[in-house]
Scaffold this motif. Structure first.
Motif, mmCIF file in Angstrom:
data_model
loop_
_atom_site.group_PDB
_atom_site.id
_atom_site.type_symbol
_atom_site.label_atom_id
_atom_site.label_comp_id
_atom_site.label_asym_id
_atom_site.label_seq_id
_atom_site.Cartn_x
_atom_site.Cartn_y
_atom_site.Cartn_z
ATOM 1 N N ASP A 89 0.759 -1.101 0.065
ATOM 2 C CA ASP A 89 0.554 0.157 -0.034
ATOM 3 C C ASP A 89 0.996 1.648 -0.227
ATOM 4 O O ASP A 89 1.465 1.289 1.128
ATOM 5 C CB ASP A 89 -1.210 0.096 1.323
ATOM 6 N N PRO A 90 0.785 1.964 -1.405
ATOM 7 C CA PRO A 90 1.853 3.358 -1.461
ATOM 8 C C PRO A 90 1.221 4.126 0.164
ATOM 9 O O PRO A 90 2.973 4.793 0.594
ATOM 10 C CB PRO A 90 1.245 4.193 -2.464
ATOM 11 N N LEU A 91 0.619 3.990 0.911
ATOM 12 C CA LEU A 91 0.120 5.178 1.892
ATOM 13 C C LEU A 91 0.686 4.748 3.303
ATOM 14 O O LEU A 91 1.166 5.528 3.398
ATOM 15 C CB LEU A 91 -1.487 5.574 1.464
ATOM 16 N N THR A 92 0.816 3.123 3.458
ATOM 17 C CA THR A 92 0.786 2.892 4.743
ATOM 18 C C THR A 92 2.182 1.855 4.351
ATOM 19 O O THR A 92 2.999 1.800 5.689
ATOM 20 C CB THR A 92 -0.416 2.092 5.197
ATOM 21 N N LYS A 93 1.858 2.078 3.153
ATOM 22 C CA LYS A 93 4.028 1.157 2.870
ATOM 23 C C LYS A 93 3.654 -0.876 3.666
ATOM 24 O O LYS A 93 4.376 -0.746 3.816
ATOM 25 C CB LYS A 93 4.501 1.155 3.475
ATOM 26 N N GLU A 94 2.471 -0.950 3.966
ATOM 27 C CA GLU A 94 2.008 -2.326 4.198
ATOM 28 C C GLU A 94 1.715 -3.102 3.531
ATOM 29 O O GLU A 94 1.319 -3.084 2.491
ATOM 30 C CB GLU A 94 0.610 -2.508 5.234
ATOM 31 N N GLN A 95 2.403 -4.631 3.608
ATOM 32 C CA GLN A 95 2.146 -5.269 2.744
ATOM 33 C C GLN A 95 0.920 -6.028 2.579
ATOM 34 O O GLN A 95 0.083 -6.383 3.998
ATOM 35 C CB GLN A 95 3.287 -6.526 2.491
ATOM 36 N N LYS A 96 0.065 -5.510 1.543
ATOM 37 C CA LYS A 96 -1.572 -6.335 1.670
ATOM 38 C C LYS A 96 -1.373 -7.091 0.513
ATOM 39 O O LYS A 96 -0.884 -7.737 -0.232
ATOM 40 C CB LYS A 96 -2.025 -5.088 1.162
ATOM 41 N N THR A 97 -2.042 -8.729 1.205
ATOM 42 C CA THR A 97 -2.611 -9.920 0.112
ATOM 43 C C THR A 97 -4.307 -8.930 -0.345
ATOM 44 O O THR A 97 -4.572 -8.577 0.375
ATOM 45 C CB THR A 97 -3.267 -10.275 0.594
ATOM 46 N N VAL A 98 -4.105 -9.059 -1.769
ATOM 47 C CA VAL A 98 -4.765 -8.145 -2.691
ATOM 48 C C VAL A 98 -5.168 -8.838 -4.384
ATOM 49 O O VAL A 98 -4.688 -10.172 -4.026
ATOM 50 C CB VAL A 98 -4.840 -6.775 -3.900
ATOM 51 N N GLN A 99 -7.165 -8.900 -4.233
ATOM 52 C CA GLN A 99 -7.432 -9.826 -5.695
ATOM 53 C C GLN A 99 -7.281 -8.552 -6.733
ATOM 54 O O GLN A 99 -8.534 -7.880 -6.379
ATOM 55 C CB GLN A 99 -8.675 -10.429 -4.969
ATOM 56 N N LEU A 100 -6.556 -9.547 -7.439
ATOM 57 C CA LEU A 100 -7.102 -8.628 -9.068
ATOM 58 C C LEU A 100 -7.042 -9.214 -10.283
ATOM 59 O O LEU A 100 -7.409 -10.375 -9.884
ATOM 60 C CB LEU A 100 -5.016 -8.091 -9.317
#
Length: 126
Positions: A89-100
């Motif tokens: 996440d560019p805002l929080t710098k958190e690594q997130k599992t996302v569905q694309l």
């Protein structure tokens, strides 16, 4: 064919939009949607521009959502923009599992449901 299905003003509105990448749907806020085409998590400008062009062509040709989705999926898969992935996440710098690449984001952008409602493609809408 598109003149029969989609008002030419709606197509012109879509074509006139710039592109704006955003990680989260809330990154593109309110009035920005009037001038910018976006798909959540689609951060690569070239892919975003290609999707906007594919959508424009689909509408001009009078394609159904199913036809549009079936023609777009191979491109997205090839570009690595499909399925579950880890993104920062560019805002929080958190690594997130996302569905694309699910059908849901594209249904929101396909103007078949909105093209006949001038409120959705006139300047100042949303």
């Amino acid at each position: 064919m598109a003149d029969e299905i989609i008002p030419k003003e709606a197509l012109a509105y879509l074509k006139a939009k710039g592109i704006k990448p955003g990680f989260d749907h809330r990154d593109i806020w309110r009035q920005e949607h009037n001038a910018a085409f976006t798909v959540a998590k689609m951060l690569e400008l070239d892919i975003l521009a290609d999707v906007q062009e594919a959508l424009t062509v689909a509408l001009e040709e009078g394609q159904t959502f199913q036809q549009f989705a079936e023609s777009l999926k191979p491109y997205l898969v090839k570009r690595g923009w499909w399925g579950e992935q880890i993104m920062e996440d560019p805002l929080t710098k958190e690594q997130k599992t996302v569905q694309l690449g699910s059908d849901a984001p594209f249904k929101n952008h396909l103007p078949h449901q909105h093209a006949h409602r001038p409120c959705c493609w006139s300047v100042g809408a949303h």
